[in-house]
Design a protein around this motif. Structure first.
Motif, mmCIF file in Angstrom:
data_model
loop_
_atom_site.group_PDB
_atom_site.id
_atom_site.type_symbol
_atom_site.label_atom_id
_atom_site.label_comp_id
_atom_site.label_asym_id
_atom_site.label_seq_id
_atom_site.Cartn_x
_atom_site.Cartn_y
_atom_site.Cartn_z
ATOM 1 N N GLY A 176 0.774 -1.224 0.000
ATOM 2 C CA GLY A 176 0.000 0.000 0.000
ATOM 3 C C GLY A 176 0.811 1.283 0.000
ATOM 4 N N TRP A 177 2.140 1.163 -0.055
ATOM 5 C CA TRP A 177 2.939 2.387 0.028
ATOM 6 C C TRP A 177 2.684 3.312 -1.162
ATOM 7 N N VAL A 178 2.468 2.762 -2.344
ATOM 8 C CA VAL A 178 2.227 3.610 -3.521
ATOM 9 C C VAL A 178 0.931 4.394 -3.349
ATOM 10 N N THR A 179 -0.113 3.732 -2.855
ATOM 11 C CA THR A 179 -1.400 4.407 -2.639
ATOM 12 C C THR A 179 -1.250 5.556 -1.656
ATOM 13 N N HIS A 180 -0.512 5.328 -0.577
ATOM 14 C CA HIS A 180 -0.296 6.391 0.404
ATOM 15 C C HIS A 180 0.523 7.532 -0.193
ATOM 16 N N ALA A 181 1.549 7.202 -0.927
ATOM 17 C CA ALA A 181 2.384 8.239 -1.537
ATOM 18 C C ALA A 181 1.558 9.119 -2.473
ATOM 19 N N GLN A 182 0.672 8.491 -3.231
ATOM 20 C CA GLN A 182 -0.195 9.261 -4.122
ATOM 21 C C GLN A 182 -1.150 10.151 -3.334
ATOM 22 N N ALA A 183 -1.784 9.582 -2.310
ATOM 23 C CA ALA A 183 -2.752 10.348 -1.518
ATOM 24 C C ALA A 183 -2.083 11.501 -0.785
ATOM 25 N N LEU A 184 -0.835 11.314 -0.394
ATOM 26 C CA LEU A 184 -0.104 12.345 0.322
ATOM 27 C C LEU A 184 0.446 13.432 -0.591
ATOM 28 N N GLY A 185 0.377 13.215 -1.891
ATOM 29 C CA GLY A 185 0.904 14.202 -2.827
ATOM 30 C C GLY A 185 2.389 14.440 -2.662
ATOM 31 N N VAL A 186 3.147 13.363 -2.397
ATOM 32 C CA VAL A 186 4.568 13.538 -2.137
ATOM 33 C C VAL A 186 5.297 13.986 -3.404
ATOM 34 N N VAL A 187 6.393 14.695 -3.178
ATOM 35 C CA VAL A 187 7.261 15.079 -4.295
ATOM 36 C C VAL A 187 8.465 14.160 -4.381
ATOM 37 N N ALA A 188 8.695 13.357 -3.321
ATOM 38 C CA ALA A 188 9.892 12.520 -3.302
ATOM 39 C C ALA A 188 9.661 11.250 -2.504
ATOM 40 N N LEU A 189 10.416 10.201 -2.881
ATOM 41 C CA LEU A 189 10.585 9.015 -2.066
ATOM 42 C C LEU A 189 11.990 9.065 -1.486
ATOM 43 N N VAL A 190 12.072 8.807 -0.186
ATOM 44 C CA VAL A 190 13.375 8.797 0.482
ATOM 45 C C VAL A 190 13.573 7.378 1.003
ATOM 46 N N CYS A 191 14.383 6.609 0.280
ATOM 47 C CA CYS A 191 14.459 5.167 0.524
ATOM 48 C C CYS A 191 15.801 4.745 1.092
ATOM 49 N N ASN A 192 15.765 3.662 1.881
ATOM 50 C CA ASN A 192 16.995 2.936 2.170
ATOM 51 C C ASN A 192 17.684 2.693 0.822
ATOM 52 N N HIS A 193 18.948 3.062 0.728
ATOM 53 C CA HIS A 193 19.601 3.064 -0.595
ATOM 54 C C HIS A 193 19.586 1.692 -1.257
ATOM 55 N N ALA A 194 19.529 0.611 -0.455
ATOM 56 C CA ALA A 194 19.526 -0.728 -1.039
ATOM 57 C C ALA A 194 18.241 -1.040 -1.790
ATOM 58 N N LEU A 195 17.169 -0.287 -1.543
ATOM 59 C CA LEU A 195 15.900 -0.536 -2.224
ATOM 60 C C LEU A 195 15.913 -0.107 -3.685
ATOM 61 N N TRP A 196 16.745 0.867 -4.004
ATOM 62 C CA TRP A 196 16.685 1.405 -5.360
ATOM 63 C C TRP A 196 17.247 0.415 -6.375
ATOM 64 N N ALA A 202 11.764 3.207 -12.109
ATOM 65 C CA ALA A 202 10.708 3.346 -13.114
ATOM 66 C C ALA A 202 9.385 3.752 -12.461
ATOM 67 N N VAL A 203 9.070 3.168 -11.310
ATOM 68 C CA VAL A 203 7.840 3.541 -10.598
ATOM 69 C C VAL A 203 7.891 5.009 -10.192
ATOM 70 N N ALA A 204 9.013 5.433 -9.620
ATOM 71 C CA ALA A 204 9.147 6.820 -9.181
ATOM 72 C C ALA A 204 9.017 7.785 -10.352
ATOM 73 N N ARG A 205 9.661 7.467 -11.450
ATOM 74 C CA ARG A 205 9.593 8.359 -12.619
ATOM 75 C C ARG A 205 8.184 8.407 -13.198
ATOM 76 N N ALA A 206 7.490 7.277 -13.183
ATOM 77 C CA ALA A 206 6.129 7.247 -13.717
ATOM 78 C C ALA A 206 5.199 8.153 -12.916
ATOM 79 N N HIS A 207 5.482 8.329 -11.624
ATOM 80 C CA HIS A 207 4.647 9.177 -10.775
ATOM 81 C C HIS A 207 5.207 10.591 -10.614
ATOM 82 N N GLY A 208 6.363 10.845 -11.187
ATOM 83 C CA GLY A 208 6.956 12.167 -11.066
ATOM 84 C C GLY A 208 7.609 12.430 -9.726
ATOM 85 N N TRP A 209 7.994 11.357 -9.017
ATOM 86 C CA TRP A 209 8.607 11.507 -7.701
ATOM 87 C C TRP A 209 10.121 11.585 -7.816
ATOM 88 N N ARG A 210 10.718 12.510 -7.095
ATOM 89 C CA ARG A 210 12.172 12.556 -6.983
ATOM 90 C C ARG A 210 12.635 11.403 -6.102
#
Length: 244
Positions: A176-196, A202-210
């Motif tokens: 559900g993290w994508v749904t929350h990120a969309q609802a929150l109108g985030v401009v960025a994802l700040v991830c544990n570097h190993a996740l990238w 591709a998911v981040a770029r598709a949503h316009g997230w830094r």
């Protein structure tokens, strides 16, 4: 947001491990190493004053005892938050959020504010931190970036100061993290570097997230993130990575 006003390199908790974390001494040292943006953790005292501290408990980084959120700001402001680190920093105090804001604005520093609630105070912390950030940075050309692992805190921040940019912190890709990120109108994802990886990029770029990463302390990891095309790196190694 129109454009991305933040630098690629961000100093973790001020100056990583070179000074007592989340103190003005650490902020000054990060700036001395050329960093123009700092990440910090903000929570609330028992009487609702925002201040800087990472842990819920006081023991690791202060001479206090117990849960920080159970003490008033008057009590917290008298603690020693530097002697645990080194003799050089004996007597360094916990800074209030307002004091940090004044220092940042006076010195042209940008801020990544992690909303770090004491467990059980997520909604209240998001509300107060966002309200104070909006007040303290009123008229600033570049606003602070509000981030949190806790969606509850970000939702109240969004309701309180919708004009301030938000980022969702992720240590795992939970359901559900994508749904929350969309609802929150985030401009960025700040991830544990190993996740990238290519798929998450591709998911981040598709949503316009830094795309930002924590906590990157090795050259090989920084290079991998660079080649993936991510936008920001939060590091302890302000002595290793030259932000320019």
């Amino acid at each position: 947001m129109t454009g991305w006003p933040y630098p690629r390199w961000i100093a973790h908790r001020g100056a990583g491990k070179l000074a007592p974390e989340n103190t003005l001494a650490a902020f000054r040292l990060g700036a001395e190493h050329g960093y123009r943006m700092i990440e910090c953790d903000v929570k609330l005292s028992a009487d609702g004053v925002p201040f800087l501290l990472h842990d819920a408990a006081l023991e690791r980084t202060t001479n206090g005892l117990g849960t920080a959120g159970d003490l008033s700001w008057a009590e917290l402001s008298r603690l020693d938050a530097g002697s645990w680190h080194s003799r050089q920093h004996v007597g360094e105090t916990l800074p209030s959020f307002e004091a940090v804001s004044r220092w940042c604005r006076a010195n042209g520093m940008l801020l990544n504010i992690e909303i770090k609630p004491t467990p059980g105070s997520e909604a209240r912390t998001g509300e107060v931190v966002a309200r104070e950030a909006a007040r303290l940075w009123q008229g600033a050309s570049v606003p602070p970036l509000l981030t949190s692992f806790r969606p509850e805190a970000l939702y109240t921040a969004q309701a309180t100061a919708p004009h301030l940019p938000r980022g969702l912190l992720l240590d795992s890709l939970w359901d559900g993290w994508v749904t929350h990120a969309q609802a929150l109108g985030v401009v960025a994802l700040v991830c544990n570097h190993a996740l990238w990886d290519d798929a998450l990029v591709a998911v981040a770029r598709a949503h316009g997230w830094r795309m930002l990463s924590y906590t990157v302390n090795d050259e090989w990891a920084a290079k991998r993130l660079w080649y993936l095309g991510t936008d920001g790196i939060i590091t302890d190694r302000v002595d290793l990575f030259a932000p320019a």
